[in-house]
Write a protein that holds these residues in place. Structure first.
Motif, mmCIF file in Angstrom:
data_model
loop_
_atom_site.group_PDB
_atom_site.id
_atom_site.type_symbol
_atom_site.label_atom_id
_atom_site.label_comp_id
_atom_site.label_asym_id
_atom_site.label_seq_id
_atom_site.Cartn_x
_atom_site.Cartn_y
_atom_site.Cartn_z
ATOM 1 N N THR A 178 0.830 -1.200 0.000
ATOM 2 C CA THR A 178 0.000 0.000 0.000
ATOM 3 C C THR A 178 0.873 1.262 0.000
ATOM 4 O O THR A 178 2.063 1.222 0.309
ATOM 5 C CB THR A 178 -0.896 0.034 1.239
ATOM 6 O OG1 THR A 178 -0.076 0.137 2.415
ATOM 7 C CG2 THR A 178 -1.758 -1.228 1.325
ATOM 8 N N ARG A 179 0.248 2.383 -0.326
ATOM 9 C CA ARG A 179 0.929 3.669 -0.312
ATOM 10 C C ARG A 179 1.475 3.972 1.089
ATOM 11 O O ARG A 179 2.593 4.434 1.248
ATOM 12 C CB ARG A 179 -0.057 4.759 -0.753
ATOM 13 C CG ARG A 179 0.542 6.158 -0.778
ATOM 14 C CD ARG A 179 -0.505 7.197 -1.161
ATOM 15 N NE ARG A 179 0.112 8.505 -1.209
ATOM 16 C CZ ARG A 179 0.741 8.989 -2.267
ATOM 17 N NH1 ARG A 179 0.800 8.277 -3.385
ATOM 18 N NH2 ARG A 179 1.288 10.178 -2.232
ATOM 19 N N GLY A 180 0.651 3.678 2.110
ATOM 20 C CA GLY A 180 1.085 3.918 3.490
ATOM 21 C C GLY A 180 2.314 3.113 3.864
ATOM 22 O O GLY A 180 3.203 3.602 4.566
ATOM 23 N N HIS A 181 2.363 1.869 3.379
ATOM 24 C CA HIS A 181 3.521 1.025 3.673
ATOM 25 C C HIS A 181 4.773 1.586 3.020
ATOM 26 O O HIS A 181 5.844 1.642 3.652
ATOM 27 C CB HIS A 181 3.277 -0.399 3.169
ATOM 28 C CG HIS A 181 4.453 -1.311 3.335
ATOM 29 N ND1 HIS A 181 4.803 -1.872 4.549
ATOM 30 C CD2 HIS A 181 5.393 -1.741 2.434
ATOM 31 C CE1 HIS A 181 5.896 -2.604 4.396
ATOM 32 N NE2 HIS A 181 6.275 -2.549 3.133
ATOM 33 N N ASP B 196 4.064 5.724 -8.325
ATOM 34 C CA ASP B 196 5.202 5.126 -9.018
ATOM 35 C C ASP B 196 6.531 5.696 -8.517
ATOM 36 O O ASP B 196 7.529 4.970 -8.433
ATOM 37 C CB ASP B 196 5.079 5.321 -10.529
ATOM 38 C CG ASP B 196 5.018 6.781 -10.936
ATOM 39 O OD1 ASP B 196 4.551 7.614 -10.138
ATOM 40 O OD2 ASP B 196 5.437 7.095 -12.065
ATOM 41 N N ARG B 197 6.548 6.968 -8.151
ATOM 42 C CA ARG B 197 7.774 7.566 -7.618
ATOM 43 C C ARG B 197 8.050 7.053 -6.201
ATOM 44 O O ARG B 197 9.198 6.831 -5.824
ATOM 45 C CB ARG B 197 7.648 9.099 -7.620
ATOM 46 C CG ARG B 197 7.303 9.684 -8.972
ATOM 47 C CD ARG B 197 8.506 10.252 -9.666
ATOM 48 N NE ARG B 197 8.999 11.432 -8.998
ATOM 49 C CZ ARG B 197 8.440 12.644 -9.092
ATOM 50 N NH1 ARG B 197 7.333 12.808 -9.819
ATOM 51 N NH2 ARG B 197 8.976 13.669 -8.491
ATOM 52 N N LEU B 198 6.984 6.874 -5.425
ATOM 53 C CA LEU B 198 7.153 6.300 -4.084
ATOM 54 C C LEU B 198 7.726 4.891 -4.183
ATOM 55 O O LEU B 198 8.594 4.508 -3.388
ATOM 56 C CB LEU B 198 5.813 6.264 -3.341
ATOM 57 C CG LEU B 198 5.269 7.579 -2.805
ATOM 58 C CD1 LEU B 198 3.878 7.367 -2.215
ATOM 59 C CD2 LEU B 198 6.201 8.181 -1.749
#
Length: 216
Positions: free
Chosen positions: A3-6, A150-152
């Motif tokens: 996930t984004r948060g992870h 995608d950058r994360l």
């Protein structure tokens, strides 16, 4: 599914651990940052800010005032563990000859910056430099959390790949100059071949030969 948060959590945790390690070194008077750490933040900033920074120390052994630069975007960074106003003013002073190359100068403090800075006005005005151009790891994290997925993902892979090496490079030696870990600790060791007892093989071979002749 990651996930984004992870992704954000792992990136922030990695940057924070580097910051804490650098702060510990500074408390012991170890303020130097090696080339590997400069290159780590070069890659990080390039991905996070869509820049094409290069290590300016490739041009000479120690570029006065600056460590990273992108001439096309006209942006440069000094990467330092020293958070003082004296250090920032010295950076601006020694960078003055590169003013025609870089319109924007930033100072990235690996650690925690001061709450406020007394900047030398003549120098800061010539670069349009304000306290907003002084970043620390917390600022870098804030600039990261709003990035596209995608950058994360790319930053997450960078931190996961390089964090162990960065932390080893920042490790503090003991009183004998030895380090508690090395990069070898993170590399899978090649197993040592186990040599068989040749005498046992020879006896077995002779026994087989005698058996074959007896039944031949």
């Amino acid at each position: 599914m990651i996930t984004r948060g992870h992704l954000i959590g792992e990136i922030v945790d990695g940057l924070t651990s580097i910051s804490q390690q650098v702060s510990t070194r500074c408390q012991l008077g170890l303020t130097d940052l090696n080339r590997y750490l400069e290159d780590f933040f070069k890659d990080y900033l390039n991905e996070a800010l869509s820049l094409s920074l290069v290590n300016l120390n490739d041009e000479r052994s120690n570029e006065p005032g600056l460590d990273l630069g992108d001439e096309l975007s006209s942006v440069a960074f000094q990467v330092t563990s020293t958070k003082t106003a004296q250090k920032v003013n010295k950076t601006l002073k020694t960078t003055s000859k590169r003013k025609k190359v870089f319109d924007e100068i930033n100072v990235l403090v690996i650690g925690k910056k001061q709450a406020s800075y007394q900047l030398e006005q003549t120098l800061s005005r010539s670069f349009s430099f304000t306290e907003e151009n002084i970043w620390d790891v917390d600022d870098l994290c804030k600039k990261t959390i709003s990035l596209p997925l995608d950058r994360l993902q790319a930053l997450y892979e960078l931190v996961r790949r390089d964090l162990a090496r960065v932390r080893i490079e920042l490790e503090i030696p003991d009183e004998d100059g030895n380090f508690s870990t090395s990069i070898d600790s993170y590399v899978e060791k090649i197993p040592t071949p186990q040599m068989s007892d040749f005498k046992k093989i020879s006896r077995l071979s002779k026994g087989l030969c005698r058996g074959i002749r007896a039944h031949g």
